[in-house]
Design an enzyme around this catalytic site. Structure first.
Site, PDB file in Angstrom:
ATOM      1  N   THR A   5      -1.319   1.355  -6.516  1.00 45.81           N
ATOM      2  CA  THR A   5      -1.447   0.704  -5.216  1.00 45.81           C
ATOM      3  C   THR A   5      -2.712   1.257  -4.576  1.00 45.81           C
ATOM      4  OG1 THR A   5      -0.270   0.090  -3.177  1.00 45.81           O
ATOM      5  CG2 THR A   5       0.031   2.363  -3.962  1.00 45.81           C
ATOM      6  N   TYR A   6      -2.865   1.048  -3.272  1.00 49.90           N
ATOM      7  CA  TYR A   6      -4.027   1.586  -2.573  1.00 49.90           C
ATOM      8  C   TYR A   6      -3.576   2.333  -1.332  1.00 49.90           C
ATOM      9  CZ  TYR A   6      -3.441  -2.509   0.418  1.00 49.90           C
ATOM     10  OH  TYR A   6      -2.916  -3.452   1.263  1.00 49.90           O
ATOM     11  N   SER A  64       0.849  -1.195   0.000  1.00 51.97           N
ATOM     12  CA  SER A  64       0.000   0.000   0.000  1.00 51.97           C
ATOM     13  C   SER A  64       0.879   1.237   0.000  1.00 51.97           C
ATOM     14  CB  SER A  64      -0.896   0.023   1.240  1.00 51.97           C
ATOM     15  OG  SER A  64      -0.094  -0.026   2.408  1.00 51.97           O
ATOM     16  N   GLY A  90       5.296  -2.821   0.997  1.00 54.15           N
ATOM     17  CA  GLY A  90       5.252  -4.049   0.223  1.00 54.15           C
ATOM     18  C   GLY A  90       6.070  -3.938  -1.051  1.00 54.15           C
ATOM     19  N   ALA A  91       5.605  -4.591  -2.110  1.00 55.91           N
ATOM     20  CA  ALA A  91       6.350  -4.626  -3.373  1.00 55.91           C
ATOM     21  C   ALA A  91       6.627  -3.230  -3.924  1.00 55.91           C
ATOM     22  CB  ALA A  91       5.583  -5.455  -4.399  1.00 55.91           C
ATOM     23  N   ALA A  92       5.724  -2.280  -3.665  1.00 53.00           N
ATOM     24  CA  ALA A  92       5.909  -0.909  -4.158  1.00 53.00           C
ATOM     25  C   ALA A  92       7.162  -0.257  -3.583  1.00 53.00           C
ATOM     26  CB  ALA A  92       4.683  -0.068  -3.835  1.00 53.00           C
TER      27      ALA A  92
END
Length: 116
Positions: A57-58, A25, A73-75
């Site tokens: 993303t959110y 996120s 996370g991945a971001a």
């Protein structure tokens, strides 16, 4: 006809952190979320000014007044602490409404505090 229009953006915010091991996120200062009309779990596009990365993303709510802009996370692999990013949200509007559409633009200082 419907069109996808820019609803709001936070322009040139500074990434304060990137946490690879947190649930994916972007954490955004609650005051910035309100100014940009963003809700928790709303989809946003992230445009990194420094490296050209563009991804979605959110949103999750960050501490009010903290200036936090943290990719999780991945971001977290797409940005570096200190990068400038544009955070954009979009909305679908009908064609007539789109003709006079004006997005909300939130401009921030280097500490991610709203410029007035």
């Amino acid at each position: 006809m419907q069109r996808l229009m820019l609803k709001s953006k936070i322009h040139r915010a500074t990434v304060t952190d990137a946490d690879l091991h947190y649930e994916g996120s972007i954490s955004i200062d609650e005051a910035l979320m309100e100014a940009a009309d963003l809700l928790p779990y709303e989809k946003v596009a992230i445009y990194d000014v420094n490296n050209g990365e563009r991804f979605t993303t959110y949103v999750i709510t960050g501490k009010r007044g903290s200036g936090v802009i943290c990719l999780n996370g991945a971001a977290a692999r797409k940005v570096a602490k200190g990068d400038l990013v544009i955070i954009a949200s979009y909305v679908i509007v009908d064609g007539e409404e789109a003709k006079g559409w004006k997005p909300t633009c939130v401009f921030v200082d280097p500490e991610n505090q709203i410029k007035h």
